[in-house]
Design a protein around this motif. Structure first.
Motif, PDB file in Angstrom:
ATOM      1  N   ARG A   1     -59.872  45.497 -13.554  1.00 46.14           N
ATOM      2  CA  ARG A   1     -60.348  45.055 -12.240  1.00 46.14           C
ATOM      3  C   ARG A   1     -59.183  44.981 -11.266  1.00 46.14           C
ATOM      4  NH1 ARG A   1     -64.211  44.126 -16.342  1.00 46.14           N
ATOM      5  NH2 ARG A   1     -66.230  43.772 -15.380  1.00 46.14           N
ATOM      6  N   PRO A   2     -59.421  45.266 -10.001  1.00 45.19           N
ATOM      7  CA  PRO A   2     -58.347  45.113  -9.014  1.00 45.19           C
ATOM      8  C   PRO A   2     -57.850  43.671  -8.998  1.00 45.19           C
ATOM      9  CG  PRO A   2     -60.200  46.315  -8.070  1.00 45.19           C
ATOM     10  CD  PRO A   2     -60.660  45.778  -9.392  1.00 45.19           C
ATOM     11  N   LEU A   3     -56.554  43.493  -9.043  1.00 46.34           N
ATOM     12  CA  LEU A   3     -55.959  42.157  -9.037  1.00 46.34           C
ATOM     13  C   LEU A   3     -54.756  42.159  -8.115  1.00 46.34           C
ATOM     14  CD1 LEU A   3     -55.261  39.825 -12.051  1.00 46.34           C
ATOM     15  CD2 LEU A   3     -53.478  40.262 -10.375  1.00 46.34           C
ATOM     16  N   GLU A   4     -54.692  41.175  -7.243  1.00 45.76           N
ATOM     17  CA  GLU A   4     -53.529  40.972  -6.391  1.00 45.76           C
ATOM     18  C   GLU A   4     -52.976  39.583  -6.639  1.00 45.76           C
ATOM     19  OE1 GLU A   4     -51.883  42.991  -4.457  1.00 45.76           O
ATOM     20  OE2 GLU A   4     -53.237  44.717  -4.645  1.00 45.76           O
ATOM     21  N   ALA A   5     -51.665  39.503  -6.816  1.00 44.09           N
ATOM     22  CA  ALA A   5     -50.983  38.226  -7.023  1.00 44.09           C
ATOM     23  C   ALA A   5     -50.275  37.838  -5.733  1.00 44.09           C
ATOM     24  CB  ALA A   5     -49.982  38.342  -8.163  1.00 44.09           C
ATOM     25  N   CYS A   6     -50.500  36.610  -5.263  1.00 43.66           N
ATOM     26  CA  CYS A   6     -49.919  36.185  -3.994  1.00 43.66           C
ATOM     27  C   CYS A   6     -49.621  34.687  -4.040  1.00 43.66           C
ATOM     28  CB  CYS A   6     -50.855  36.523  -2.835  1.00 43.66           C
ATOM     29  SG  CYS A   6     -52.511  35.826  -3.011  1.00 43.66           S
ATOM     30  N   PHE A   7     -49.042  34.188  -2.951  1.00 42.82           N
ATOM     31  CA  PHE A   7     -48.603  32.801  -2.915  1.00 42.82           C
ATOM     32  C   PHE A   7     -49.158  32.072  -1.692  1.00 42.82           C
ATOM     33  CE2 PHE A   7     -45.287  35.097  -5.227  1.00 42.82           C
ATOM     34  CZ  PHE A   7     -45.157  34.317  -6.360  1.00 42.82           C
ATOM     35  N   LEU A   8     -49.355  30.779  -1.866  1.00 44.10           N
ATOM     36  CA  LEU A   8     -49.779  29.932  -0.759  1.00 44.10           C
ATOM     37  C   LEU A   8     -48.657  29.747   0.246  1.00 44.10           C
ATOM     38  CD1 LEU A   8     -51.805  27.963   0.589  1.00 44.10           C
ATOM     39  CD2 LEU A   8     -50.907  26.175  -0.935  1.00 44.10           C
ATOM     40  N   GLU A   9     -47.427  29.553  -0.241  1.00 45.25           N
ATOM     41  CA  GLU A   9     -46.299  29.307   0.659  1.00 45.25           C
ATOM     42  C   GLU A   9     -44.993  29.644  -0.050  1.00 45.25           C
ATOM     43  OE1 GLU A   9     -46.645  25.179   1.593  1.00 45.25           O
ATOM     44  OE2 GLU A   9     -46.163  24.505  -0.431  1.00 45.25           O
ATOM     45  N   LEU A  10     -43.923  29.686   0.722  1.00 41.02           N
ATOM     46  CA  LEU A  10     -42.540  29.817   0.248  1.00 41.02           C
ATOM     47  C   LEU A  10     -42.170  31.191  -0.286  1.00 41.02           C
ATOM     48  CD1 LEU A  10     -42.112  26.397  -1.644  1.00 41.02           C
ATOM     49  CD2 LEU A  10     -41.498  26.940   0.721  1.00 41.02           C
ATOM     50  N   ALA A  11     -43.131  32.023  -0.628  1.00 40.17           N
ATOM     51  CA  ALA A  11     -42.828  33.342  -1.177  1.00 40.17           C
ATOM     52  C   ALA A  11     -43.939  34.311  -0.774  1.00 40.17           C
ATOM     53  CB  ALA A  11     -42.697  33.280  -2.699  1.00 40.17           C
ATOM     54  N   GLY A  12     -43.706  35.575  -0.962  1.00 38.88           N
ATOM     55  CA  GLY A  12     -44.695  36.592  -0.641  1.00 38.88           C
ATOM     56  C   GLY A  12     -45.005  37.445  -1.860  1.00 38.88           C
ATOM     57  N   PRO A  13     -46.123  38.183  -1.776  1.00 41.70           N
ATOM     58  CA  PRO A  13     -47.009  38.354  -0.625  1.00 41.70           C
ATOM     59  C   PRO A  13     -47.855  37.110  -0.342  1.00 41.70           C
ATOM     60  CG  PRO A  13     -47.886  39.505  -2.524  1.00 41.70           C
ATOM     61  CD  PRO A  13     -46.535  39.016  -2.930  1.00 41.70           C
ATOM     62  N   THR A  14     -48.336  37.009   0.884  1.00 38.30           N
ATOM     63  CA  THR A  14     -49.175  35.883   1.278  1.00 38.30           C
ATOM     64  C   THR A  14     -50.611  36.090   0.829  1.00 38.30           C
ATOM     65  OG1 THR A  14     -49.799  36.883   3.378  1.00 38.30           O
ATOM     66  CG2 THR A  14     -47.749  35.592   3.334  1.00 38.30           C
ATOM     67  N   ILE A  15     -51.407  35.050   0.951  1.00 38.47           N
ATOM     68  CA  ILE A  15     -52.833  35.159   0.636  1.00 38.47           C
ATOM     69  C   ILE A  15     -53.501  36.199   1.523  1.00 38.47           C
ATOM     70  CG2 ILE A  15     -55.041  33.930   0.781  1.00 38.47           C
ATOM     71  CD1 ILE A  15     -53.573  31.435  -0.226  1.00 38.47           C
ATOM     72  N   GLY A  16     -53.159  36.191   2.804  1.00 39.48           N
ATOM     73  CA  GLY A  16     -53.737  37.169   3.719  1.00 39.48           C
ATOM     74  C   GLY A  16     -53.428  38.595   3.299  1.00 39.48           C
ATOM     75  N   GLU A  17     -52.195  38.828   2.878  1.00 36.88           N
ATOM     76  CA  GLU A  17     -51.824  40.164   2.428  1.00 36.88           C
ATOM     77  C   GLU A  17     -52.570  40.541   1.158  1.00 36.88           C
ATOM     78  OE1 GLU A  17     -47.236  40.288   4.159  1.00 36.88           O
ATOM     79  OE2 GLU A  17     -47.664  39.390   2.189  1.00 36.88           O
ATOM     80  N   GLY A  18     -52.756  39.575   0.260  1.00 39.46           N
ATOM     81  CA  GLY A  18     -53.496  39.850  -0.967  1.00 39.46           C
ATOM     82  C   GLY A  18     -54.941  40.241  -0.689  1.00 39.46           C
ATOM     83  N   VAL A  19     -55.599  39.495   0.209  1.00 38.92           N
ATOM     84  CA  VAL A  19     -56.982  39.809   0.569  1.00 38.92           C
ATOM     85  C   VAL A  19     -57.054  41.188   1.217  1.00 38.92           C
ATOM     86  CG1 VAL A  19     -58.900  39.173   2.085  1.00 38.92           C
ATOM     87  CG2 VAL A  19     -57.705  37.403   0.761  1.00 38.92           C
ATOM     88  N   ASP A  20     -56.149  41.482   2.144  1.00 42.64           N
ATOM     89  CA  ASP A  20     -56.159  42.784   2.825  1.00 42.64           C
ATOM     90  C   ASP A  20     -55.998  43.934   1.833  1.00 42.64           C
ATOM     91  OD1 ASP A  20     -56.425  41.441   5.215  1.00 42.64           O
ATOM     92  OD2 ASP A  20     -54.324  41.680   5.823  1.00 42.64           O
ATOM     93  N   ARG A  21     -55.138  43.753   0.845  1.00 44.06           N
ATOM     94  CA  ARG A  21     -54.919  44.816  -0.136  1.00 44.06           C
ATOM     95  C   ARG A  21     -56.164  45.055  -0.985  1.00 44.06           C
ATOM     96  NH1 ARG A  21     -48.851  43.136  -2.341  1.00 44.06           N
ATOM     97  NH2 ARG A  21     -47.755  43.476  -0.353  1.00 44.06           N
ATOM     98  N   LEU A  22     -56.843  43.983  -1.348  1.00 42.93           N
ATOM     99  CA  LEU A  22     -58.070  44.147  -2.137  1.00 42.93           C
ATOM    100  C   LEU A  22     -59.149  44.876  -1.335  1.00 42.93           C
ATOM    101  CD1 LEU A  22     -58.248  40.667  -3.908  1.00 42.93           C
ATOM    102  CD2 LEU A  22     -57.841  42.877  -5.007  1.00 42.93           C
ATOM    103  N   VAL A  23     -59.321  44.466  -0.090  1.00 46.53           N
ATOM    104  CA  VAL A  23     -60.346  45.106   0.748  1.00 46.53           C
ATOM    105  C   VAL A  23     -60.020  46.576   0.974  1.00 46.53           C
ATOM    106  CG1 VAL A  23     -61.441  45.099   3.024  1.00 46.53           C
ATOM    107  CG2 VAL A  23     -60.998  42.936   1.840  1.00 46.53           C
TER     108      VAL A  23
END
Length: 258
Positions: free
Chosen positions: A29-51
């Motif tokens: 399954r498509p999986l993106e690993a991201c962080f809430l804060e302090l490091a990247g990728p961000t949650i927004g970037e993770g969602v964009d990559r999945l879409v």
């Protein structure tokens, strides 16, 4: 898959290693690993990559031990803001890991690994000090105390205590003071943390100061010349048990692959 985030390079690497372990058992399954804060990728970037990969349904997995403010408010808010940019994307939030049987098993394994190379000490002369991060959320605090009780059933000890790095009491300093005055021959200090980083380093430093032994506290060293032996376990880390805990939470929600 969302981590809290850290500036510690080892902690970041361990999070991504955990994500790879989950990826291997998630049936491609498509999986993106991201962080809430302090490091990247961000949650927004993770969602964009999945879409961008054609995903229409997202399971948000907070790789957090307990459901406090980050899992209940911060991560859902960040995901909602990101998903709002994409029409027709459904989002489902998965619970925190909490007292998963797999996390309990991994925690027990870390305990056994830490004491393995030391001379044996009777169970009744061993004290386990579980150290939680600490939260203002009462449910998270209650669950941490419950986890400690369940853990002690898997690795019996003479006594188990719980303390916290922040917000809740007793503090780490108070917990170490109580244990040092307890009369137990062996004290095992177990950070209940997912990955390495500033907090696990803080615990080791405080234990070294309390024990009076300035050498690195490692289970492979010879014991300090004192009446009390102090041992600090490793954090949980990226292990198959962690991936199994995630799959327990999401497995029944995964749609069949086309």
């Amino acid at each position: 898959m969302v981590g809290h985030g850290t500036r510690d390079a080892a902690g970041i690497a361990e999070f991504f290693e955990a994500a790879e372990l989950v990826r291997k058992v998630a049936a491609d399954r498509p999986l993106e690993a991201c962080f809430l804060e302090l490091a990247g990728p961000t949650i927004g970037e993770g969602v964009d990559r999945l879409v961008s990969r054609g995903v229409e349904r997202i399971l948000v997995v907070p790789l957090l031990l307990f459901a406090a403010g980050h899992a209940k408010r911060d991560i859902p808010a960040a995901v909602a803001a990101a998903a709002a940019r994409h029409r027709g994307v459904a989002v489902l939030h998965i619970p925190a890991l909490e007292s998963s049987r797999h996390i309990l098993a991994l925690s027990a394994r870390r305990f056994q690994e830490a004491i393995a190379d030391w001379p044996p000490v009777p169970t009744e002369e061993t004290l386990l000090l579980m150290v939680g991060r600490g939260s203002s959320d009462p449910e998270a605090t209650t669950e941490m105390r419950r986890f400690a009780r369940l853990r002690a059933e898997q690795t019996p000890v003479g006594r188990v205590l719980t303390c916290f790095l922040a917000i809740q009491t007793p503090s780490l300093a108070d917990g170490l003071a109580e244990t040092s005055a307890s009369g137990f021959r062996r004290i095992v200090v177990q950070p209940h943390l997912l990955f390495s980083g500033e907090l696990s380093n803080q615990i080791r430093s405080e234990v070294k100061r309390r024990s009076g032994d300035e050498r690195p506290l490692d289970a492979r060293q010879s014991a300090p010349q004192s009446t009390c032996r102090w041992i600090v376990t490793s954090p949980l880390g990226p292990e198959p048990e962690l991936a199994a805990a995630v799959m327990d939470l999401v497995g029944h929600l995964l749609l069949p692959l086309p």
